[in-house]
Design an enzyme around this catalytic site. Structure first.
Site, short mmCIF file in Angstrom:
data_model
loop_
_atom_site.label_atom_id
_atom_site.label_comp_id
_atom_site.label_asym_id
_atom_site.label_seq_id
_atom_site.Cartn_x
_atom_site.Cartn_y
_atom_site.Cartn_z
N GLY A 1 2.34 -37.83 22.00
CA GLY A 1 1.46 -38.91 21.56
C GLY A 1 1.96 -39.48 20.24
N ALA A 2 3.28 -39.45 20.08
CA ALA A 2 3.91 -39.69 18.79
C ALA A 2 3.76 -41.12 18.27
CB ALA A 2 5.39 -39.30 18.85
N ARG B 1 -11.03 -41.28 27.43
CA ARG B 1 -11.98 -41.76 28.42
C ARG B 1 -12.17 -43.26 28.23
NH1 ARG B 1 -16.88 -39.45 31.20
NH2 ARG B 1 -16.49 -37.48 30.18
N GLY C 1 -5.13 -33.02 21.64
CA GLY C 1 -5.62 -34.05 22.57
C GLY C 1 -6.81 -33.55 23.38
N ASP D 1 -13.25 -29.59 12.81
CA ASP D 1 -14.67 -29.25 12.76
C ASP D 1 -14.94 -28.25 11.62
OD1 ASP D 1 -15.10 -30.68 15.33
OD2 ASP D 1 -13.81 -29.08 16.07
N HIS E 1 -14.51 -27.60 21.24
CA HIS E 1 -14.41 -28.78 20.37
C HIS E 1 -15.15 -29.93 21.06
CE1 HIS E 1 -13.06 -32.06 17.93
NE2 HIS E 1 -12.53 -32.65 18.98
P1 NAX Z 1 -4.05 -42.72 20.36
O1 NAX Z 1 -4.58 -43.31 21.62
O2 NAX Z 1 -3.87 -43.54 19.15
O3 NAX Z 1 -2.64 -42.05 20.67
C1 NAX Z 1 -2.42 -41.24 21.79
C2 NAX Z 1 -0.98 -41.43 22.19
O4 NAX Z 1 -0.69 -40.50 23.23
C3 NAX Z 1 -0.68 -42.83 22.73
O5 NAX Z 1 0.39 -43.39 21.97
C4 NAX Z 1 -0.28 -42.56 24.17
O6 NAX Z 1 0.74 -43.44 24.63
C5 NAX Z 1 0.22 -41.12 24.08
N1 NAX Z 1 0.26 -40.43 25.37
C6 NAX Z 1 -0.56 -40.56 26.43
N2 NAX Z 1 -0.14 -39.81 27.45
C7 NAX Z 1 0.96 -39.16 27.02
C8 NAX Z 1 1.85 -38.25 27.62
N3 NAX Z 1 1.70 -37.86 28.89
N4 NAX Z 1 2.88 -37.78 26.89
C9 NAX Z 1 3.08 -38.19 25.63
N5 NAX Z 1 2.28 -39.07 25.00
C10 NAX Z 1 1.22 -39.54 25.68
O7 NAX Z 1 -4.97 -41.44 20.08
P2 NAX Z 1 -5.14 -40.61 18.74
O8 NAX Z 1 -6.21 -41.22 17.93
O9 NAX Z 1 -3.82 -40.36 18.13
O10 NAX Z 1 -5.77 -39.25 19.33
C11 NAX Z 1 -5.02 -38.40 20.17
C12 NAX Z 1 -5.91 -37.36 20.82
O11 NAX Z 1 -6.52 -36.54 19.84
C13 NAX Z 1 -7.06 -37.95 21.64
O12 NAX Z 1 -7.16 -37.22 22.85
C14 NAX Z 1 -8.27 -37.67 20.79
O13 NAX Z 1 -9.44 -37.57 21.55
C15 NAX Z 1 -7.89 -36.35 20.17
N6 NAX Z 1 -8.62 -35.93 18.98
C16 NAX Z 1 -8.86 -34.61 18.82
C17 NAX Z 1 -9.49 -34.10 17.72
C18 NAX Z 1 -9.70 -32.63 17.56
O14 NAX Z 1 -10.30 -32.24 16.55
N7 NAX Z 1 -9.30 -31.75 18.48
C19 NAX Z 1 -10.00 -35.00 16.65
C20 NAX Z 1 -9.34 -36.33 16.65
C21 NAX Z 1 -9.06 -36.91 18.00
O15 NAX Z 1 -10.25 -37.50 18.49
#
Ligand code: NAX
Length: 328
Positions: A11-12, A92, A130, A159, A187
């Site tokens: 997700g870089a 989602r 993620g 959290d 989470h």
């Molecule tokens: P973004 O949507 O800005 O970035 C996610 C990136 O992942 C996108 O660039 C997308 O192209 C890429 N991606 C999708 N499928 C992929 C794959 N198969 N292989 C490689 N890359 C892929 O999201 P962002 O705000 O950076 O958040 C990323 C994730 O963190 C989300 O799932 C979000 O819900 C989760 N979070 C988790 C948190 C936690 O505490 N555990 C808190 C923050 C965040 O909400």
């Protein structure tokens, strides 16, 4: 000089990574003496944007950044990696059912789990940020049968940090006065931030607060719903704070936790505290020599028991949903 540690990040090109990558490259993950090589995974349509991020990494001329490789093929990007931060996930979107969300993420985490299984270094540690983080970590773990299960963690450190910050504000103390915070469970909104074992300057935090109404109806929901509050205020989800938590979890997992304190980590349950084996749930953990251990012997009262059980029930349900989908 030390050989660079190979750090994979998925997700870089996303918003969390726009903070995370720069902090890893500047030495905040492994310290100012350890060079790092970044291995960045994205989906094909995001590679162009990722090239721009890499241009910016270049432009920082970070002394510790020994190399950057990018790609859309997990087997290539994960080759020989020592640490993997799985941040990319499928969010989602409108009209998406829970089953759709779980299958979309299932496809991502089954593929990444088996790629890590095939090509990662023997000392691999995998941290899933993620969402749904705990269940995504479980899917990756189950698809990597040759990697020891305990090398798969999910992130509840954000959290944990939110809970410390809320408690410090309530008591008017410094965040550094607070120790032994615990997030239990998933989470998600069912998580249980536990003040009954936390300490403020060595004294029991729940007693220091002495306000059960605040604890139940303010503290717990504020921590559990903080993500939504950030979205409401900022227009997008937590990014810099999520990157910070991802760094802190992985750093502590590699370098160890301080004496006399613990952190919250979602780890494969060994049955401690009545949490069934077979799920990845958040516990109070200490780390030494690169291995995490669940803190034992904490007394769980009826209030905590009910909160932990509710969050664990949700994890068990997520697990059966992905089992039914054939993902694990
Ligand atoms: P973004 O949507 O800005 O970035 C996610 C990136 O992942 C996108 O660039 C997308 O192209 C890429 N991606 C999708 N499928 C992929 C794959 N198969 N292989 C490689 N890359 C892929 O999201 P962002 O705000 O950076 O958040 C990323 C994730 O963190 C989300 O799932 C979000 O819900 C989760 N979070 C988790 C948190 C936690 O505490 N555990 C808190 C923050 C965040 O909400």
């Amino acid at each position: 000089t030390t050989a660079p540690v190979k750090v994979a990040v998925t997700g870089a090109a996303g918003q969390i990574c726009y903070s995370l990558l720069f902090r890893i490259a500047s030495g905040e993950l492994l310290g100012k003496d350890t060079p790092v090589e970044l291995r960045l995974l994205e989906i094909t349509p995001a590679l162009k944007a990722l090239e721009g991020v890499v241009m910016e990494l270049d432009d920082c001329a970070f002394p510790l950044l020994a190399g950057v490789e990018i790609g859309d093929d997990a087997t290539q990007v994960f080759d020989g990696v020592n640490l993997a931060m799985l941040v990319g996930a499928r969010p989602r979107t409108a009209g998406m059912e829970r089953g759709d969300l779980l299958s979309a993420n299932g496809a991502i985490f089954t593929a990444q789990g088996s790629a890590l299984n095939a090509v990662a270094a023997d000392d691999i540690k995998v941290l899933v940020t993620g969402n749904p983080a705990n269940t995504n970590a479980l899917i990756a773990m189950k698809n990597a049968p040759d990697i020891p299960a305990e090398r798969f963690n999910a992130l509840t450190r954000l959290d944990h940090n939110r809970a410390i910050s809320q408690l410090a504000a309530k008591l008017g103390v410094a965040v550094t006065d607070i120790t032994k915070m615990t997030i239990w469970g998933n989470h998600s909104a069912t998580q249980y931030p536990d003040l009954l074992h936390a300490e403020v300057s060595g004294k029991n935090a729940a007693e220091a607060v002495n306000d059960q109404e605040w604890l139940e109806n303010d503290f717990i929901p504020t921590v559990a719903k903080r993500g939504a509050a950030i979205i409401a205020a900022r227009g997008s989800s937590s990014a810099a704070s999520a990157a910070n938590a991802t760094i802190e979890h992985m750093r502590d997992w590699v370098l160890g936790t301080p004496d006399g304190d613990w952190v919250s980590m979602a780890v494969p349950s060994d049955g401690s505290y009545g949490v069934p084996e077979g799920i990845i749930s958040s516990f109070p953990c200490t780390v030494s020599d690169g291995a995490d251990e669940i803190v034992q012997g904490l007394e769980i009262d009826d209030f905590s028991r009910a909160k932990i059980d509710a969050s664990v029930a949700e994890l068990v349900e997520e697990k059966s949903a992905v089992q039914e989908l054939g993902l694990i």
